[in-house]
Design an enzyme around this catalytic site. Sequence first.
Site, short mmCIF file in Angstrom:
data_model
loop_
_atom_site.label_atom_id
_atom_site.label_comp_id
_atom_site.label_asym_id
_atom_site.label_seq_id
_atom_site.Cartn_x
_atom_site.Cartn_y
_atom_site.Cartn_z
N TRP A 198 0.87 -1.19 0.00
CA TRP A 198 0.00 0.00 0.00
C TRP A 198 0.89 1.22 0.00
CZ3 TRP A 198 -4.70 -1.79 -0.90
CH2 TRP A 198 -5.75 -0.87 -1.02
N ASP A 199 0.30 2.40 -0.05
CA ASP A 199 1.16 3.59 -0.12
C ASP A 199 1.77 3.95 1.23
OD1 ASP A 199 -1.12 4.59 1.06
OD2 ASP A 199 -1.54 6.10 -0.47
N TRP A 200 1.46 3.20 2.27
CA TRP A 200 2.11 3.39 3.57
C TRP A 200 2.73 2.08 4.09
CZ3 TRP A 200 -0.63 -0.36 5.61
CH2 TRP A 200 -2.00 -0.47 5.31
N ASN A 462 -13.86 0.75 1.07
CA ASN A 462 -13.09 1.99 1.11
C ASN A 462 -12.88 2.51 -0.30
OD1 ASN A 462 -11.04 3.95 2.42
ND2 ASN A 462 -9.86 2.95 0.79
N GLU A 463 -13.54 3.62 -0.63
CA GLU A 463 -13.29 4.44 -1.82
C GLU A 463 -13.68 3.80 -3.15
OE1 GLU A 463 -9.78 7.27 0.07
OE2 GLU A 463 -9.21 5.78 -1.45
N GLU A 560 -11.55 10.93 6.22
CA GLU A 560 -10.14 10.76 5.89
C GLU A 560 -9.57 12.10 5.46
OE1 GLU A 560 -8.38 7.97 3.28
OE2 GLU A 560 -9.67 6.30 3.86
#
Length: 885
Positions: A198-200, A462-463, A560
């Site tokens: 993921w981006d984190w 989510n999204e 968020e």
Amino acid sequence: MTMCGTCYCVPSVLLCLLFGVLPRVCSETLSLNGKWSLSNSNGSVSLPAEVPGCVHSALQKQGYIQDPYFRFNDVSYRWIAFDNWNYTTTFTVSTQLRSKQKVLLVFDGVDTVASIWLNGIGVGETDNMFQRYAFSVRDVLKDGGNVLKVSFLSPVLYASDQRRAHSAYRVPPDCPPDVQHGECHVNFIRKAQSSFSWDWGPSFPTMGMWRGVRLEAFDVLQLVLLSSVPLYSVSSSQWRVHVELHVDALQTTNGTISLSIPELESEQIIQMQFLRGRTKKSFDLHINTSSEVKLWWPNGHGEQPSYLLTVGGLQDGFTILNTETKVYFRTVELVQEPVVGSPGLSFYFRINGKPIFLKGSNWIPAHSFQDRVTPDVLRNLLQSAVDANMNALRVWGGGVYEQDLFYSLCDEMGIMVWQDFMFACAMYPTDEDFLQTVREEVLHQVQRLKSHSSIIIWSGNNENEAALATNWFDIPEAEKPTYLTDYVKLYVDNIRGIVQEEDQSRQFLVSSPTNGFESEQEGFVAKNPYDAHYGDTHFYTYTEDCLDWRTFPRTRFASEYGYQSWPSFSTLQPVSIEEDWSYNSPFFEHRQHHDSGNQQMLLQASLHFNLPNAADPHRHFTDTLYITQVMQAQCVKAQTEFYRRSRSEILEGKGGTMGALYWQLNDVWQAPSWSSIEFGGKWKMLHYFAQNFFSALLPVSFEDEGMLFIYAVSDLSHDLKLSAVVSAYDWSALDPVCTRRSDSLLIPGGSAAAIFKQRVDPLLAGCGRCSRLTCLLAFHLEDSSGQRGPTNHHFLSSPKDAQGLQRPNITASVQEDKSLLTVTLHSSAVAPFVWLDVGNIPGRFSSNGFLMLSANTTVSFNAWRPTSAAELSKALTITSLADVY
């Protein structure tokens, strides 16, 4: 006969018949947790392993690999997830257990695609990390050693195979962005979506049994699951507890069920019949109206009292059921109603009839390897949320449904949980096999979790509504109807239907962000799911000025938002080497999984701060880490304060904000992210700021066309008569230049209102020797008893333009009085963003990252392991803004 708890275990059917009693009155359980053996597909790697656990953890523990989090090991160890692995154990069972009429092999969590073999016989298969699996194995067990083997397929290759098999049309996205160093097609496997990167976070597609394994044996019936959901009838003003018993019965069984909450003098006895097989029985325990029911409240709004519900079952005088569970009484409503002066709908939560502003963050997995998420880790993170005045967390839909302890702690601590289902940032297949495993997943998770009062909403994904509406995946216009049909089929026709049937106590949102009712009216995918007139929003920007409140959407609910920072050096040091300690090093580029993230942090910081310029490379590096945390803390503070002061205002149809959940609370590894708590539990500057910007009573400032406004924001239940006290300070001095006080104003509980309003130029002119460049403002709220809430500050110019800002030469003395450690600071000048760091000594300060406006300040240190004043003093470093120039 032998005694087994509160019931009798009869060793055989023959004895039962001889003694004239029933052939089963209790069950037996044999845990298969503990030592197993682990090997890869060709046997070249063989080692001991723990269950619960995963392949990566076992390999590290036995020395086959280094710390997977060290440097570039997330890429170096990709081979692990591309191999197939076998877990094996040998166990013996007692004659008494084998004599039971039914024996189940139960897996509470298998990650993910596996076949189960017992004594060489295939007994079942798994394909979903989020399900509980139970296989009947009585006839496969034998005397002596029984060999249980769990054979795992590579999750990466399985997902790829599933994608190839789905040949009718593409289900995007195929792969994560290159910057994430991840794996492809995670949307084709039911495991933590973030485990492929993921981006984190890193890519560690795990395999193993991440929850317990056991044998369960019984004769007549077994309680599989007990749920209890309190419901309140407005018409009768009475509580009832809706109780569901999920029972596995070998034969039709008649008897009585007793439900009791002794503390509320409430009891009910029901005649019942359990039919053969797996059945669900529902009962209602009506609470005695003469008993006072103490309500569960979110953190900051009251206590979290619980009651003990006991459930008993009798058949012909024998105990066949005896269990108990905690019950918390509360009501929850998601209110979406017309708003006066607005074309949209409200979006807020009422708990026990009271509108509650949700203050908190978003929760991601606490570790890539779930066996490392210990009770201590959970308690530390959740207590940190409570200590920062949070009352809500959103369990994000790309991770895992958390372990039972997580939700129990949230119940006890008063943390409201927004619970996503585990679908995130992707389209998903809707073939029958996929839908069937999802249905089983959702049914299991709702039944498992719905007893927890902390959960206030279910959300489908989510999204993904936003992804479809704004075409993240470049789907051709002619093909969009296919994906819209799939979206509705998965989240509405299947998931929502199950949730609404299983749980009438909470609402279901199809997505986040969403326009709620408006999205439903538009076929569940709104034209603009980010419309601030409806629902919840996610909002990110990295190039616009984060200290300008006009940057942010005046939304109904912010679920968020956030900004990145790097963790502290003490967190990075164990997973790096000296050559990595540069902001432009390959390690720093590799660890950053958000495209251009490192540059965006410095760009945002440079809008208001001078970037570090120390000649010493190591000092330059640590100063840069510091400035990213200053920037992040200020940005999230500004945005959160904007949302909090917008709760009572509707401007141009927008506002009435009733939630601020920043992204994100915790970290999954040592890397840059949007978190406020570093991996390992250390608080970033942002989390210390959150203690203040989430205070129940808060003064908030902003400017609009040269006018300074200070709002009083109150989450209290009662009204207060407050005034604002504003002091101007010269950057070069420690005494206020002047102080102004507003008239007192009655601030209703649960509101935000302007309490101070004055043009900045006349205010400064009245101080005699202040200008925007030479002075700053500090302010707080007062009532007749003195200061209420924290002191806040208002910069009249960017700190990089401040005239008179100087190095404060802060000195410190550390004292120890019994178990209390304190640090007393002495400063020679105004010092913004004073940061105390004690390296790898675990713990936290009572305050940190603060603006020091007096010569002396004392803070305490709460150590998480034994330490001393001498050790703390030796490790302590102090940094303020002027120190990094």
